[in-house]
Design a protein around this motif. Structure first.
Motif, PDB file in Angstrom:
ATOM      1  N   SER A   1       1.613  19.554   6.203  1.00  0.00           N
ATOM      2  CA  SER A   1       0.990  19.137   4.941  1.00  0.00           C
ATOM      3  C   SER A   1       2.037  18.762   3.904  1.00  0.00           C
ATOM      4  CB  SER A   1       0.066  20.230   4.413  1.00  0.00           C
ATOM      5  OG  SER A   1       0.796  21.398   4.131  1.00  0.00           O
ATOM      6  N   ALA A   2       3.219  19.360   3.984  1.00  0.00           N
ATOM      7  CA  ALA A   2       4.249  19.061   3.001  1.00  0.00           C
ATOM      8  C   ALA A   2       4.969  17.744   3.294  1.00  0.00           C
ATOM      9  CB  ALA A   2       5.263  20.201   2.945  1.00  0.00           C
ATOM     10  N   PHE A   3       5.199  17.422   4.576  1.00  0.00           N
ATOM     11  CA  PHE A   3       6.053  16.288   4.895  1.00  0.00           C
ATOM     12  C   PHE A   3       5.420  15.228   5.793  1.00  0.00           C
ATOM     13  CE2 PHE A   3       8.921  19.940   4.343  1.00  0.00           C
ATOM     14  CZ  PHE A   3       9.655  19.481   3.259  1.00  0.00           C
ATOM     15  N   LEU A   4       4.595  15.637   6.734  1.00  0.00           N
ATOM     16  CA  LEU A   4       4.205  14.722   7.797  1.00  0.00           C
ATOM     17  C   LEU A   4       2.841  14.064   7.619  1.00  0.00           C
ATOM     18  CD1 LEU A   4       5.392  16.876  10.829  1.00  0.00           C
ATOM     19  CD2 LEU A   4       6.650  15.106   9.611  1.00  0.00           C
ATOM     20  N   ASP A   5       1.881  14.765   7.062  1.00  0.00           N
ATOM     21  CA  ASP A   5       0.511  14.257   7.042  1.00  0.00           C
ATOM     22  C   ASP A   5       0.372  12.941   6.282  1.00  0.00           C
ATOM     23  OD1 ASP A   5      -0.319  16.322   8.615  1.00  0.00           O
ATOM     24  OD2 ASP A   5      -1.164  17.513   6.984  1.00  0.00           O
ATOM     25  N   LYS A   6       1.021  12.829   5.139  1.00  0.00           N
ATOM     26  CA  LYS A   6       0.916  11.598   4.347  1.00  0.00           C
ATOM     27  C   LYS A   6       1.514  10.419   5.121  1.00  0.00           C
ATOM     28  CE  LYS A   6       1.883   9.691  -0.169  1.00  0.00           C
ATOM     29  NZ  LYS A   6       2.542   9.849  -1.450  1.00  0.00           N
ATOM     30  N   ALA A   7       2.683  10.638   5.726  1.00  0.00           N
ATOM     31  CA  ALA A   7       3.322   9.579   6.515  1.00  0.00           C
ATOM     32  C   ALA A   7       2.456   9.206   7.714  1.00  0.00           C
ATOM     33  CB  ALA A   7       4.709  10.028   6.969  1.00  0.00           C
ATOM     34  N   TRP A   8       1.871  10.217   8.349  1.00  0.00           N
ATOM     35  CA  TRP A   8       1.042   9.953   9.523  1.00  0.00           C
ATOM     36  C   TRP A   8      -0.184   9.125   9.139  1.00  0.00           C
ATOM     37  CZ3 TRP A   8       2.588  10.599  14.315  1.00  0.00           C
ATOM     38  CH2 TRP A   8       1.661  10.330  15.319  1.00  0.00           C
ATOM     39  N   MET A   9      -0.807   9.462   8.018  1.00  0.00           N
ATOM     40  CA  MET A   9      -1.986   8.703   7.568  1.00  0.00           C
ATOM     41  C   MET A   9      -1.606   7.256   7.250  1.00  0.00           C
ATOM     42  SD  MET A   9      -4.612  10.473   7.936  1.00  0.00           S
ATOM     43  CE  MET A   9      -5.706   9.320   7.168  1.00  0.00           C
ATOM     44  N   GLU A  10      -0.443   7.064   6.644  1.00  0.00           N
ATOM     45  CA  GLU A  10       0.017   5.712   6.342  1.00  0.00           C
ATOM     46  C   GLU A  10       0.217   4.915   7.627  1.00  0.00           C
ATOM     47  OE1 GLU A  10       0.475   2.631   4.113  1.00  0.00           O
ATOM     48  OE2 GLU A  10       0.257   4.571   3.127  1.00  0.00           O
ATOM     49  N   MET A  11       0.828   5.542   8.621  1.00  0.00           N
ATOM     50  CA  MET A  11       1.026   4.866   9.910  1.00  0.00           C
ATOM     51  C   MET A  11      -0.310   4.555  10.571  1.00  0.00           C
ATOM     52  SD  MET A  11       4.336   6.539  11.789  1.00  0.00           S
ATOM     53  CE  MET A  11       3.488   8.046  12.144  1.00  0.00           C
ATOM     54  N   ALA A  12      -1.202   5.533  10.593  1.00  0.00           N
ATOM     55  CA  ALA A  12      -2.500   5.339  11.241  1.00  0.00           C
ATOM     56  C   ALA A  12      -3.276   4.198  10.586  1.00  0.00           C
ATOM     57  CB  ALA A  12      -3.311   6.631  11.197  1.00  0.00           C
ATOM     58  N   ASN A  13      -3.277   4.170   9.258  1.00  0.00           N
ATOM     59  CA  ASN A  13      -3.990   3.096   8.552  1.00  0.00           C
ATOM     60  C   ASN A  13      -3.358   1.738   8.831  1.00  0.00           C
ATOM     61  OD1 ASN A  13      -5.788   4.917   7.450  1.00  0.00           O
ATOM     62  ND2 ASN A  13      -4.617   5.182   5.577  1.00  0.00           N
ATOM     63  N   THR A  14      -2.037   1.682   8.876  1.00  0.00           N
ATOM     64  CA  THR A  14      -1.344   0.418   9.141  1.00  0.00           C
ATOM     65  C   THR A  14      -1.645  -0.079  10.550  1.00  0.00           C
ATOM     66  OG1 THR A  14       0.410   0.990   7.583  1.00  0.00           O
ATOM     67  CG2 THR A  14       0.909  -0.711   9.205  1.00  0.00           C
ATOM     68  N   VAL A  15      -1.555   0.821  11.536  1.00  0.00           N
ATOM     69  CA  VAL A  15      -1.826   0.428  12.924  1.00  0.00           C
ATOM     70  C   VAL A  15      -3.282  -0.026  13.070  1.00  0.00           C
ATOM     71  CG1 VAL A  15      -2.036   1.312  15.293  1.00  0.00           C
ATOM     72  CG2 VAL A  15       0.007   1.807  13.946  1.00  0.00           C
ATOM     73  N   LYS A  16      -4.188   0.680  12.436  1.00  0.00           N
ATOM     74  CA  LYS A  16      -5.611   0.299  12.501  1.00  0.00           C
ATOM     75  C   LYS A  16      -5.811  -1.087  11.880  1.00  0.00           C
ATOM     76  CE  LYS A  16     -10.193   1.881  11.187  1.00  0.00           C
ATOM     77  NZ  LYS A  16     -10.981   2.875  10.449  1.00  0.00           N
ATOM     78  N   SER A  17      -5.153  -1.329  10.753  1.00  0.00           N
ATOM     79  CA  SER A  17      -5.278  -2.636  10.096  1.00  0.00           C
ATOM     80  C   SER A  17      -4.678  -3.746  10.946  1.00  0.00           C
ATOM     81  CB  SER A  17      -4.590  -2.615   8.733  1.00  0.00           C
ATOM     82  OG  SER A  17      -5.250  -1.739   7.860  1.00  0.00           O
ATOM     83  N   LEU A  18      -3.544  -3.469  11.574  1.00  0.00           N
ATOM     84  CA  LEU A  18      -2.874  -4.498  12.383  1.00  0.00           C
ATOM     85  C   LEU A  18      -3.639  -4.832  13.663  1.00  0.00           C
ATOM     86  CD1 LEU A  18       0.856  -3.382  12.115  1.00  0.00           C
ATOM     87  CD2 LEU A  18      -0.204  -5.378  11.034  1.00  0.00           C
ATOM     88  N   SER A  19      -4.571  -3.997  14.051  1.00  0.00           N
ATOM     89  CA  SER A  19      -5.275  -4.218  15.320  1.00  0.00           C
ATOM     90  C   SER A  19      -6.327  -5.325  15.239  1.00  0.00           C
ATOM     91  CB  SER A  19      -5.906  -2.924  15.820  1.00  0.00           C
ATOM     92  OG  SER A  19      -6.891  -2.487  14.920  1.00  0.00           O
ATOM     93  N   THR A  20      -6.671  -5.773  14.022  1.00  0.00           N
ATOM     94  CA  THR A  20      -7.626  -6.875  13.880  1.00  0.00           C
ATOM     95  C   THR A  20      -7.072  -7.910  12.898  1.00  0.00           C
ATOM     96  OG1 THR A  20      -8.817  -5.908  12.007  1.00  0.00           O
ATOM     97  CG2 THR A  20      -9.585  -5.305  14.211  1.00  0.00           C
ATOM     98  N   ALA A  21      -7.539  -9.146  13.031  1.00  0.00           N
ATOM     99  CA  ALA A  21      -7.079 -10.222  12.140  1.00  0.00           C
ATOM    100  C   ALA A  21      -7.513  -9.939  10.701  1.00  0.00           C
ATOM    101  CB  ALA A  21      -7.608 -11.567  12.610  1.00  0.00           C
TER     102      ALA A  21
END
Length: 177
Positions: free
Chosen positions: A64-84
């Motif tokens: 919660s202190a270091f990883l969760d925010k970065a992980w959510m940012e990555m997940a949202n980016t990958v999800k966005s990149l998966s469609t035009a």
């Protein structure tokens, strides 16, 4: 009865250490004892972690202190990149991407190349112990923060290497190699 004269023998000198020396020795001994107890605790904790994995409370605190925010940012980016459409929305909501990709079309063309390398991005952040174990076996997950700029590198399982760069929480660079 004895007579006390000024010219009689001086009283015997006290034997042993002076009081200040005893205090110093006591403090040093106490510090040494505390040091030994702390080191033994650390060794015990390391042995326990290596045998049983990272305790859930440590995983939750570090996550919660270091990883969760970065992980959510990555997940949202990958999800966005998966469609035009998601890619277009990502470019429009992150104006800093224009530093790397001059136009939306450039970004869409790059995202088309990346799409096959998005692999199987995990929906949930892996446990801290799993991330450490992956690091030892060649996997990679790094977060570097310098002032308001954050760089995240992650080896996507069965996919490419994801590189994200954020400034003040907004995406300014992304690529998948």
């Amino acid at each position: 009865m004895t007579e006390g004269h000024w010219d009689s023998e001086a009283p015997a000198a006290k034997k042993g250490l002076p009081t200040w020396a005893k205090i110093v020795l006591g403090c040093c001994g106490g510090c040494a004892l505390i040091f030994v107890v702390i080191m033994a605790s650390c060794v015990g904790l390391i042995r326990s972690i290596s045998k049983n994995g990272v305790p859930a409370v440590i995983d939750k605190a570090v996550g919660s202190a270091f990883l969760d925010k970065a992980w959510m940012e990555m997940a949202n980016t990958v999800k966005s990149l998966s469609t035009a459409q998601g890619t277009k929305d990502l470019y429009r909501t992150n104006p800093g991407l224009s530093e790397t990709f001059a136009t939306e079309e450039d970004f869409l063309a790059a995202a088309e190349e990346w799409r096959p390398r998005l692999g199987e991005f995990p929906a949930q952040r892996p446990q801290l112990g799993d991330l450490i174990r992956d690091q030892k076996s060649g996997g990679r997950f790094q977060i570097n923060t310098n002032n308001s700029r954050t760089r995240i590198d992650y080896q996507i399982p069965k996919g490419g290497m994801l590189y994200l760069e954020l400034e003040s929480g907004k995406l300014v660079d992304v690529r998948v190699e």
